[in-house]
Enzyme design. Structure first.
Site, PDB file in Angstrom:
ATOM      1  N   GLU A   4      -2.989   3.696   6.685  1.00  0.00           N
ATOM      2  CA  GLU A   4      -2.966   3.438   5.239  1.00  0.00           C
ATOM      3  C   GLU A   4      -3.623   4.639   4.541  1.00  0.00           C
ATOM      4  OE1 GLU A   4      -4.220  -0.561   4.144  1.00  0.00           O
ATOM      5  OE2 GLU A   4      -5.352   0.280   2.473  1.00  0.00           O
ATOM      6  N   SER A  32      -9.957   0.183   4.873  1.00  0.00           N
ATOM      7  CA  SER A  32      -9.057  -0.056   6.009  1.00  0.00           C
ATOM      8  C   SER A  32      -8.268   1.212   6.332  1.00  0.00           C
ATOM      9  CB  SER A  32      -8.085  -1.183   5.670  1.00  0.00           C
ATOM     10  OG  SER A  32      -8.800  -2.395   5.597  1.00  0.00           O
ATOM     11  N   ARG A  56       0.825  -1.219   0.000  1.00  0.00           N
ATOM     12  CA  ARG A  56       0.000   0.000   0.000  1.00  0.00           C
ATOM     13  C   ARG A  56       0.857   1.267   0.000  1.00  0.00           C
ATOM     14  NH1 ARG A  56      -2.304  -3.641  -1.120  1.00  0.00           N
ATOM     15  NH2 ARG A  56      -4.042  -4.678  -0.097  1.00  0.00           N
TER      16      ARG A  56
HETATM   17  C1  LIG Z   1     -15.340   0.590   1.244  1.00  0.00           C
HETATM   18  C2  LIG Z   1     -13.885   0.674   0.830  1.00  0.00           C
HETATM   19  C3  LIG Z   1     -13.181  -0.475   0.569  1.00  0.00           C
HETATM   20  C4  LIG Z   1     -11.820  -0.406   0.192  1.00  0.00           C
HETATM   21  N1  LIG Z   1     -11.157  -1.561  -0.064  1.00  0.00           N
HETATM   22  C5  LIG Z   1      -9.879  -1.505  -0.484  1.00  0.00           C
HETATM   23  C6  LIG Z   1      -9.146  -2.707  -0.800  1.00  0.00           C
HETATM   24  O1  LIG Z   1      -9.665  -3.796  -0.748  1.00  0.00           O
HETATM   25  N2  LIG Z   1      -7.852  -2.585  -1.174  1.00  0.00           N
HETATM   26  C7  LIG Z   1      -7.229  -1.380  -1.264  1.00  0.00           C
HETATM   27  O2  LIG Z   1      -6.048  -1.335  -1.636  1.00  0.00           O
HETATM   28  N3  LIG Z   1      -7.887  -0.231  -0.980  1.00  0.00           N
HETATM   29  C8  LIG Z   1      -9.180  -0.269  -0.591  1.00  0.00           C
HETATM   30  N4  LIG Z   1      -9.841   0.908  -0.291  1.00  0.00           N
HETATM   31  C9  LIG Z   1      -9.101   2.195  -0.331  1.00  0.00           C
HETATM   32  C10 LIG Z   1      -9.122   2.950  -1.663  1.00  0.00           C
HETATM   33  O3  LIG Z   1     -10.267   2.599  -2.437  1.00  0.00           O
HETATM   34  C11 LIG Z   1      -7.850   2.704  -2.484  1.00  0.00           C
HETATM   35  O4  LIG Z   1      -6.703   3.146  -1.789  1.00  0.00           O
HETATM   36  C12 LIG Z   1      -7.895   3.416  -3.857  1.00  0.00           C
HETATM   37  O5  LIG Z   1      -6.796   2.984  -4.623  1.00  0.00           O
HETATM   38  C13 LIG Z   1      -7.883   4.938  -3.766  1.00  0.00           C
HETATM   39  O6  LIG Z   1      -8.211   5.460  -5.036  1.00  0.00           O
HETATM   40  P1  LIG Z   1      -8.845   6.906  -5.204  1.00  0.00           P
HETATM   41  O7  LIG Z   1      -9.001   7.174  -6.649  1.00  0.00           O
HETATM   42  O8  LIG Z   1     -10.087   7.026  -4.388  1.00  0.00           O
HETATM   43  O9  LIG Z   1      -7.681   7.807  -4.592  1.00  0.00           O
HETATM   44  P2  LIG Z   1      -7.819   9.054  -3.603  1.00  0.00           P
HETATM   45  O10 LIG Z   1      -8.389   8.590  -2.309  1.00  0.00           O
HETATM   46  O11 LIG Z   1      -8.486  10.165  -4.308  1.00  0.00           O
HETATM   47  O12 LIG Z   1      -6.268   9.377  -3.371  1.00  0.00           O
HETATM   48  C14 LIG Z   1      -5.461   8.481  -2.631  1.00  0.00           C
HETATM   49  C15 LIG Z   1      -3.987   8.904  -2.774  1.00  0.00           C
HETATM   50  O13 LIG Z   1      -3.596   8.736  -4.125  1.00  0.00           O
HETATM   51  C16 LIG Z   1      -3.132   9.972  -4.670  1.00  0.00           C
HETATM   52  N5  LIG Z   1      -3.554  10.021  -6.066  1.00  0.00           N
HETATM   53  C17 LIG Z   1      -4.806   9.909  -6.555  1.00  0.00           C
HETATM   54  N6  LIG Z   1      -4.795   9.963  -7.887  1.00  0.00           N
HETATM   55  C18 LIG Z   1      -3.504  10.113  -8.252  1.00  0.00           C
HETATM   56  C19 LIG Z   1      -2.828  10.225  -9.508  1.00  0.00           C
HETATM   57  N7  LIG Z   1      -3.495  10.204 -10.673  1.00  0.00           N
HETATM   58  N8  LIG Z   1      -1.485  10.366  -9.513  1.00  0.00           N
HETATM   59  C20 LIG Z   1      -0.783  10.377  -8.347  1.00  0.00           C
HETATM   60  N9  LIG Z   1      -1.353  10.292  -7.137  1.00  0.00           N
HETATM   61  C21 LIG Z   1      -2.706  10.153  -7.096  1.00  0.00           C
HETATM   62  C22 LIG Z   1      -3.773  11.049  -3.822  1.00  0.00           C
HETATM   63  O14 LIG Z   1      -3.032  12.255  -3.859  1.00  0.00           O
HETATM   64  C23 LIG Z   1      -3.756  10.389  -2.456  1.00  0.00           C
HETATM   65  O15 LIG Z   1      -2.497  10.521  -1.852  1.00  0.00           O
HETATM   66  C24 LIG Z   1     -11.199   0.856   0.075  1.00  0.00           C
HETATM   67  C25 LIG Z   1     -11.930   2.037   0.321  1.00  0.00           C
HETATM   68  C26 LIG Z   1     -13.268   1.946   0.681  1.00  0.00           C
HETATM   69  C27 LIG Z   1     -14.036   3.227   0.904  1.00  0.00           C
END
Ligand SMILES: Cc1cc2nc3c(=O)[nH]c(=O)nc-3n(C[C@H](O)[C@H](O)[C@H](O)COP(=O)(O)OP(=O)(O)OC[C@H]3O[C@@H](n4cnc5c(N)ncnc54)[C@H](O)[C@@H]3O)c2cc1C
Length: 301
Positions: A293, A223, A175
């Site tokens: 995380e 998480s 992560r």
């Molecule tokens: C119900 C639920 C279940 C989840 N289950 C999982 C799981 O099973 N496994 C898991 O790994 N995660 C899980 N997550 C967490 C989350 O979905 C992941 O971490 C996901 O990859 C975040 O993507 P996002 O587009 O929402 O990023 P954001 O939350 O918008 O950003 C997260 C980080 O990434 C950076 N970022 C975003 N886009 C870019 C880009 N284009 N370039 C560079 N940096 C960028 C942001 O600056 C920030 O630091 C879960 C979340 C929820 C709400």
């Protein structure tokens, strides 16, 4: 120079950039104060020009679906770049290879890849974020992990320059991903092998099973803590008697102890206080330091 002046944008962006946008509208926890500037580009050329005309002292935060972000109540000083609703292309390049842009939701990638016979992408179905977020976080589930499949990434830097990089330019861990500073992902080329038994029915079953163990549908960020090397964060939190523990309108989920739920009115400060309380209690009781995380950003009120 005054803070106000440094936030001025070139006239061609004046009508396109939003000001003081509440970040609670862009995070799955539904908390977070205002972002000074909020920009959803039409395409990469426009984004490159936008970044170039920003004064160098203006901080930039890229976001996807905000599913891993705790934005503090005072909000974000600087500019937020949102990739959702833009960077939405996805194409098959060969039997097992796709190119996908950063704003595409992971669930869409999983669904389409499984249809194309690239079953190894199924793990993305459970991740409610964008591909950009998955690349930034090395998102994973059900034994799969984003960076195991990356052949190359496309990036844009703070000066608006584009380049392509390969995995050797990054340090990738559980992560977490670190690489060159001040550049962000606009797309990636990924390889997914075929996988016997992976079909849309299996994805549906996996998602159903997830609903039994996680509070899906409630306001959360998934998480909150990374699993320490030797244990599970959820087990440690539950063992410390913290399931259901509440601060303000935020509580530790009774279904999955590594989730914190916003019941509707929680502030980011409530959630952050709960995070600190969990860390302190687990450290006292188990002698283990839990690391978040979720990414915590912005200013407190
Ligand atoms: C119900 C639920 C279940 C989840 N289950 C999982 C799981 O099973 N496994 C898991 O790994 N995660 C899980 N997550 C967490 C989350 O979905 C992941 O971490 C996901 O990859 C975040 O993507 P996002 O587009 O929402 O990023 P954001 O939350 O918008 O950003 C997260 C980080 O990434 C950076 N970022 C975003 N886009 C870019 C880009 N284009 N370039 C560079 N940096 C960028 C942001 O600056 C920030 O630091 C879960 C979340 C929820 C709400």
């Amino acid at each position: 120079m005054s803070a106000q002046r440094s936030l001025e944008v070139a006239p061609e962006f004046a009508a396109r950039v939003l000001h003081d946008v509440p970040m609670r509208k862009h995070t799955s926890w539904h908390v977070g104060g205002p972002a000074d500037l909020f920009f959803t580009p039409r395409d990469i050329m426009e984004l490159a020009s936008f970044l170039r005309q920003l004064r160098p002292e203006v901080a930039v935060l890229w976001i996807g679906l905000g599913s891993n972000l705790l934005v503090r109540d005072g909000g974000i000083r600087g500019a937020v770049v949102c990739t959702v609703g833009t960077f939405g292309a996805m194409e098959r390049k060969s039997v097992n290879v796709i190119r996908v842009e950063a704003g595409v939701p992971c669930a869409r990638v999983a669904k389409q890849c499984v249809k194309w016979g690239m079953g190894a992408a199924e793990f993305l179905a459970g991740i409610p974020g964008t591909m950009g977020g998955a690349l930034a976080m090395n998102a994973g589930a059900w034994g799969g992990e984003t960076w195991r499949h990356v052949l190359e990434v496309e990036v844009l830097d703070r000066r608006g320059a584009r380049r392509t990089r390969t995995p050797k330019d990054y340090e990738v861990g559980y992560r977490q991903v670190s690489g060159p500073e001040n550049e962000w992902f606009t797309g990636a080329t990924l390889q997914f092998e075929s996988k016997p038994g992976a079909d849309s029915e299996l994805i549906r079953e996996l998602l159903e099973r997830r609903k039994d163990t996680q509070p899906i549908g409630e306001w959360s960020c998934g998480s909150v803590f990374a699993n320490p090397r030797t244990d599970h964060a959820a087990r440690l939190i539950e063992g410390a008697g913290l399931k259901g523990y509440r601060i303000g309108d935020a509580s530790v989920s009774t279904k999955h102890a590594n989730f914190i739920i916003n019941h509707g009115q929680a502030s980011a400060a409530d959630i952050e206080a709960l995070i600190r309380h969990i860390q302190m209690t687990v450290a006292q009781q188990h002698g283990i330091e839990l690391k978040t995380e979720v990414r915590i950003v912005g200013e407190a009120l």
